[in-house]
Design an enzyme around this catalytic site. Sequence first.
Site, PDB file in Angstrom:
ATOM      1  N   GLU A 167       0.845  -1.142   0.006  1.00 19.34           N
ATOM      2  CA  GLU A 167       0.093  -0.160  -0.058  1.00 19.34           C
ATOM      3  C   GLU A 167       0.775   1.360  -0.120  1.00 19.34           C
ATOM      4  O   GLU A 167       0.723   2.286   0.778  1.00 19.34           O
ATOM      5  CB  GLU A 167      -1.093   0.094   1.091  1.00 19.34           C
ATOM      6  N   ASN A 208       2.408  -5.167  -2.787  1.00 20.04           N
ATOM      7  CA  ASN A 208       0.707  -5.748  -2.381  1.00 20.04           C
ATOM      8  C   ASN A 208       0.062  -4.493  -2.154  1.00 20.04           C
ATOM      9  O   ASN A 208       0.382  -3.615  -1.554  1.00 20.04           O
ATOM     10  CB  ASN A 208       0.901  -6.600  -1.406  1.00 20.04           C
ATOM     11  N   HIS A 244     -10.394  -6.466  -2.012  1.00 16.49           N
ATOM     12  CA  HIS A 244     -11.371  -6.204  -0.791  1.00 16.49           C
ATOM     13  C   HIS A 244     -12.492  -5.494  -1.768  1.00 16.49           C
ATOM     14  O   HIS A 244     -12.677  -4.227  -1.960  1.00 16.49           O
ATOM     15  CB  HIS A 244     -10.791  -5.010   0.119  1.00 16.49           C
ATOM     16  N   GLU A 274      -5.726 -11.125  -0.881  1.00 15.98           N
ATOM     17  CA  GLU A 274      -6.612 -10.690   0.429  1.00 15.98           C
ATOM     18  C   GLU A 274      -8.100 -10.720   0.136  1.00 15.98           C
ATOM     19  O   GLU A 274      -8.811  -9.927   0.441  1.00 15.98           O
ATOM     20  CB  GLU A 274      -6.178  -9.325   1.045  1.00 15.98           C
ATOM     21  N   ASP A 276     -12.206 -10.755  -0.390  1.00 13.55           N
ATOM     22  CA  ASP A 276     -13.172 -10.835   0.268  1.00 13.55           C
ATOM     23  C   ASP A 276     -14.355 -10.000  -0.316  1.00 13.55           C
ATOM     24  O   ASP A 276     -13.983  -8.945  -1.294  1.00 13.55           O
ATOM     25  CB  ASP A 276     -13.227 -10.486   2.055  1.00 13.55           C
TER      26      ASP A 276
END
Length: 356
Positions: A167, A208, A244, A274, A276
Amino acid sequence: MNERQEMHRIYGARRLRRLLTFGALFLTSCVQLPLAPVAPLRALGAQHQLLIGASVDEAVFQRDAHYREVLAREFSILTPENALKFERVHPAPDRYDFRRPDALMDFAASHHMAVHGHTLVWDGQLPQWLTQGHFSRTQLTAILRDHIHTVVGHYRGRIPLWDVVSEAIDDDGKLRDSFWLRSIGPDYIALAFNWAYEADPHARLLYNDYGIAGDNRKADAVFRLLRDLRGQHVPVDGVGLQMHLSPNDAPTVRQVRRNMMRFESLGLEVDITEMDVRVRLPANGTELAQQARVYREMLDACLAAPNCKSFALWGFTDKYSWIPDNFPGWGNALIFGPDFQPKPAYHALVDRLRRR
Ligand code: G3I
């Protein structure tokens, strides 16, 4: 030229070694565990040479046997959700604490799972001794180098995949105004990859980030950052697409494919790191079907991309997820319900993995 020489030519010796490591992991992933249903995700993923992963909350891992059982049954790679973050693993200037990640390493080894290291350089979960220590640039550079050498070195040869920098780009496409940017300057990114490479030259080293799978300024900025790093021979191997998502803001398969292909044009691999898919609570059948569609589409994009190496979720059961605490009114984001029963999203992944 035989097949091995051809692989050497294409990948170089370093990549070949990694390939063999991952090959061994896929083979062990095919082993049916005693509790496995006919075809758990990990076995289906192995048929596509795809690692299927989940992040693991260390406290839950310690106390919930059902959680451990489903984790081992369904997944071939796990990501410690917090245990390797700076504040946890390096809680005092001269002290590292590997007890929790070591417990996850042992579990992974005994269930033939790989471990994804998360994360070495991030603006979150930094200890106060670091952020309020009034260190000089020279001192902070030495601290970060020691941190990366020690943590990656501790797991040298055992963790095949690291999020080295997470990030670093903000939504406007600029370098994020992070602790590391303010303390060391923009060079911190290249330095971090070089130090991780020194500590384990065989690990795959990832950048990432979230929100970089669609068409937007941030995705373009990450592409330029990685193009520049590769141009400077910085040892970055791949990009983690966090994913996400919610059904209404998910990127399209076409957008994801385009991003994966342009990273491939830089010689980079990609991993979904990651994922979801949160929905508004209480969720109804339509929303769970939309959620299942998003999971299936992102998996589809990954399977279609030769450089996509793993597909990992951020958690796996709605019993434990970061979403409700951070997005009030939202939740239900994972593929197993709070009772560990598979949801439509789980079946969507199984159906897609069953196809060639
Ligand atoms: O372990 C302590 C516990 O002892 C204490 O009683 C409790 C009180 O709040 O806090 C617990 O720690 C929390 C920890 O999660 C474990 O549950 C922290 O407060 C909380 O901040 C931490 O949140 C994590 C978050 O990163 C921090 O930014 C989430 O678990 C974790 O899922 C989330 O993960 C990030 C990735 O690392 C990077 N990408 C985005 C992703 C989601 O935000």
